[in-house]
Design an enzyme around this catalytic site. Structure first.
Site, PDB file in Angstrom:
ATOM      1  N   GLU A 214       0.785  -1.234   0.000  1.00 30.39           N
ATOM      2  CA  GLU A 214       0.000   0.000   0.000  1.00 30.39           C
ATOM      3  C   GLU A 214       0.819   1.287   0.000  1.00 30.39           C
ATOM      4  OE1 GLU A 214      -2.899  -0.279   3.204  1.00 30.39           O
ATOM      5  OE2 GLU A 214      -4.084  -1.753   2.108  1.00 30.39           O
ATOM      6  N   GLU A 315      -6.101  -8.320   0.007  1.00 26.40           N
ATOM      7  CA  GLU A 315      -6.725  -8.039   1.299  1.00 26.40           C
ATOM      8  C   GLU A 315      -8.201  -7.773   1.052  1.00 26.40           C
ATOM      9  OE1 GLU A 315      -4.965  -4.987   3.726  1.00 26.40           O
ATOM     10  OE2 GLU A 315      -2.914  -5.667   3.357  1.00 26.40           O
TER      11      GLU A 315
END
Ligand code: NAG
Length: 434
Positions: A214, A315
């Site tokens: 991320e 995720e």
């Protein structure tokens, strides 16, 4: 182990990724043969979150002394507050108990084939002056062995980079984004090289390495992120040709932004694009009703199948609210009930006695909604390379606890079976009472 006979000739040659159009370079057979066939097998996995990178909401017990203040909000401030020797002893105990061999066995018994293991740079290439402590790697070595005996593949994920790549507590350090300052990027590349080198003899298990989790597209220069992806790819592949390299989408569009990037040209192959799908981190999303969540999940199916690289949803969660205690940060409330100060413009329902506690303690209506939502997401995310749920377990966040949700029958077994089939082939909401 991987079913070798199911590998296509093209996959054996390492020529195909994502779509048949990508990748036309030739490399030696040995170098590019991965121990998991990402072309024809679906990735089904869980994240071992909260193990080597602390997150207050996953293991609130560790952070309880600062529940009412004191400035500890992440692993950085935790280690700074308790000091190296206390942190070493408390964290060693945590590393040795949060996940054990029995977890790997149960993960495999549920039909999962991957675990994604987040790790911070501080375990691999510590930076002078940091309060972080080391000692994670022997536990990670065990994890690889346990995965091997359970028949699981491991995706290693550099979750925390020096300077923080996103300012989230789960990068190790909450606050500013300073990853691209000073020597941080170079130190990140060194951490990646150390990780790839340590496990270069374990490519039967470690089939993928994610260069950075991320990286925010705000606060970072995307040109430098892309350069880092090329450099990191080179570091992994020079060390270890039989590992796929995972790049995160930086919260940018998986097809319109990323198609054409590292998709097989110039010999840059075996790249997996990782996207994370949560429907709870904005006002608009926590406002969605259960049927809207299902519909939004289904809409990702056609989307994930349009990428020109392998694509995993690395995720995702069963949660439809951000109510889990401290999910938005230690001491912070939720958007859902209007208790998150910076986002207090709405009230969509109560978080009281909901979504913090145990799976068994959830209300029936919430269990029902959750089960439909999980199956819709499985339907959608399997339309390309597969998915990895966040997380395997948590202390008190039931909607994020794959182990207990599965034991409770709220995640299907086998994973390909459906109690609520066809949700993504109809525009009619199938959830009773909705
Ligand atoms: C998960 O299950 C274990 C064993 O029953 C239980 O002790 C724990 O509290 C549960 N946690 C959650 C979040 O459901």
């Amino acid at each position: 182990m991987v079913c070798i006979k199911a590998l296509s000739v093209a996959a054996l040659l390492g020529l195909v990724e994502g779509t048949p159009l990508a990748n036309t370079q030739t490399r030696s057979l040995k170098r590019d043969t991965l121990a998991f066939d990402y072309n024809s097998n679906k990735v089904r996995g869980v994240n071992l979150g909260g193990w080597f990178v602390l997150e207050p909401w996953i293991t609130p017990s560790i952070f309880e002394p600062w529940a009412n203040g004191g400035g500890v909000v992440d692993e950085y401030t935790f280690t700074a507050a308790v000091g190296k020797s206390a942190a070493e002893s408390q964290l060693s105990q945590h590393w040795g108990s949060w996940i054990t061999e029995a977890d790997f066995q149960e993960i495999a018994s549920f039909g999962l084939n991957h675990v994604r293991i987040p790790i911070g740079y501080w375990a691999l290439a510590p930076v002078d002056g940091d309060p972080y402590v080391q000692g994670q790697l022997p536990y990670l070595d065990n994890a690889i062995k346990w995965a091997r005996s359970a028949g699981l593949k491991v995706m290693l994920d550099l979750h925390g980079a020096p300077g923080s790549q996103n300012g989230f507590d789960n990068s190790g350090r909450y606050g500013n984004i300073q990853w691209q300052s000073g020597n941080n990027v170079a130190n990140t590349l060194a951490a990646i090289t150390n990780l790839a080198t340590r496990y270069q003899g374990d490519t039967d298990v470690v089939t993928a390495i994610e260069l950075i989790n991320e990286p925010a597209n705000w606060g970072n220069d995307m040109g430098l992120v892309k350069k880092f992806y090329y450099d990191g790819w080179g570091n992994v592949r020079n060390t270890n040709g039989q590992t796929a390299v995972v790049i995160h989408d930086a919260f940018l569009d998986i097809d319109s932004y990323w198609n054409g990037f590292m998709n097989g040209q110039s010999g840059v192959n075996n790249v997996i694009l990782d996207t994370h799908i949560y429907q709870i981190f904005s006002q608009d999303e926590v406002a969605l009703k259960p049927c809207d969540h299902v519909q939004a999940a289904c809409a990702y199916g056609p989307k994930v199948s349009t990428t020109d690289k392998w694509l995993i949803v690395g995720e995702w969660t069963a949660a439809q609210t951000d109510c889990a205690r401290w999910l938005n940060g230690l001491g912070k409330g939720a958007r859902y009930d209007g208790t998150l100060p910076s986002a207090s413009s709405g009230y969509y329902g109560s978080c009281d006695n909901k979504f913090t506690g145990t799976v068994d303690g959830m209300q029936d209506v919430d269990k029902t909604n959750l089960a439909y939502y999980v199956e819709a997401q499985l339907d959608a995310y399997e339309q390309h390379t597969g998915w990895i749920f966040w997380a395997w377990k948590t202390e008190t966040a039931p909607e994020w606890h794959f182990q207990n949700l599965t034991r409770a029958g709220l995640i299907p077994q086998p994973l390909t079976s459906r109690k609520h089939p066809g949700q993504c082939s109809t525009s009619t909401c199938m959830i009773p009472g909705n």
